[in-house]
Design a protein around this motif. Structure first.
Motif, PDB file in Angstrom:
ATOM      1  N   GLY A  15       4.978  -0.203 -11.007  1.00  0.00           N
ATOM      2  CA  GLY A  15       3.905   0.102 -11.985  1.00  0.00           C
ATOM      3  C   GLY A  15       4.457   0.919 -13.008  1.00  0.00           C
ATOM      4  O   GLY A  15       5.407   1.649 -13.039  1.00  0.00           O
ATOM      5  N   GLU A  57       7.006   5.295 -14.793  1.00  0.00           N
ATOM      6  CA  GLU A  57       7.042   4.501 -13.731  1.00  0.00           C
ATOM      7  C   GLU A  57       6.776   4.959 -12.554  1.00  0.00           C
ATOM      8  O   GLU A  57       7.003   6.118 -12.144  1.00  0.00           O
ATOM      9  N   ARG A  86       0.141  -1.064 -15.344  1.00  0.00           N
ATOM     10  CA  ARG A  86       0.595  -2.346 -15.310  1.00  0.00           C
ATOM     11  C   ARG A  86       1.391  -2.462 -14.194  1.00  0.00           C
ATOM     12  O   ARG A  86       2.252  -1.692 -13.802  1.00  0.00           O
ATOM     13  N   GLY A  88       3.383  -4.835 -11.230  1.00  0.00           N
ATOM     14  CA  GLY A  88       4.232  -5.915 -10.698  1.00  0.00           C
ATOM     15  C   GLY A  88       4.426  -5.688  -9.298  1.00  0.00           C
ATOM     16  O   GLY A  88       4.940  -4.713  -8.885  1.00  0.00           O
ATOM     17  N   VAL A 116       6.462  -7.171 -13.496  1.00  0.00           N
ATOM     18  CA  VAL A 116       5.947  -6.305 -14.484  1.00  0.00           C
ATOM     19  C   VAL A 116       6.229  -6.996 -16.003  1.00  0.00           C
ATOM     20  O   VAL A 116       5.129  -6.895 -16.654  1.00  0.00           O
TER      21      VAL A 116
END
Length: 218
Positions: A15, A57, A86, A88, A116
């Motif tokens: 993320g 991240e 966000r 992934g 992502v």
């Protein structure tokens, strides 16, 4: 090379923070993210610990796709509306290059990285601007469900991205065990019927139903 450890197929979650460079207080942002990750890791325990890695991240590994999807939504809701993330998710084998620093590599990790990027590309288009979550799988994995899962995520993310701040709080509360609409009505200072109306009108019921199905994925 002795520190390198390969794993069986698993689901890796990567993320990042949407628009983190615009944050006024990056230290405060970092603390908020770490607190959210601890909270989610308690609710949906990961294999490696859901943790901040590099910069803005974070990542974690899960035995099932359902657990990874569950954790991803919980992270988003824990940080919204002030911070958006966000997510992934990639399925495949992963090699741990450095256990102490949490550095990983391998097909599953790269699939998550690709996911992502796919979520970011989708969000750049007006029609799919609310997309925040995507799934990719390594070439060695069964990909028959990928399109269906991504279609569900697209719809779910659209509903979440369209929610008001109050609806986000209600959705977050409804995902907690033993929390009722009556409890949330008291916390929000509104009537139980007003909560029920938001659950219907804002699509919170649909988000919860989709989430319940997605988190059962093997």
């Amino acid at each position: 090379m002795d520190s390198m450890k390969s794993s069986a197929s698993r689901c890796t979650l990567i993320g990042d923070i949407v628009g983190s460079r615009g944050s006024v207080d990056r230290a405060d942002l970092h603390r908020a993210v770490e607190a959210a990750l601890r909270q989610v890791d308690d609710a949906v325990p990961s294999l490696t610990g859901l943790r901040v890695t590099v910069g803005d991240e974070f990542q974690g590994s899960y035995a099932t796709l359902g657990e990874a999807l569950d954790a991803g939504l919980r992270v988003r809701l824990a940080l919204l509306p002030d911070v958006d993330t966000r997510i992934g998710i990639g399925r495949g084998s992963v090699t741990t290059l450095d256990p102490d620093r949490g550095i990983e590599d391998g097909p599953g990790w790269w699939a998550a990285r690709s996911a992502v990027e796919a979520a970011e590309e989708a969000a750049a288009k007006p029609a799919t601007r609310h997309v925040r979550t995507a799934l990719r799988v390594a070439a060695s994995e069964d990909d028959t469900a990928v399109d269906a899962v991504n279609a569900a995520l697209l719809c779910r993310d659209h509903l979440v991205g369209s929610c008001s701040e109050r609806s986000i709080r209600l959705l977050r509360g409804l995902m907690q065990p033993h929390t009722t609409q009556g409890d949330l009505a008291t916390l929000e200072g509104i009537s139980p019927s007003a909560v029920s109306q938001r659950v219907r009108a804002d699509g919170l019921g649909a988000v919860l139903a989709a989430h319940d199905l997605l988190r059962r994925m093997p």
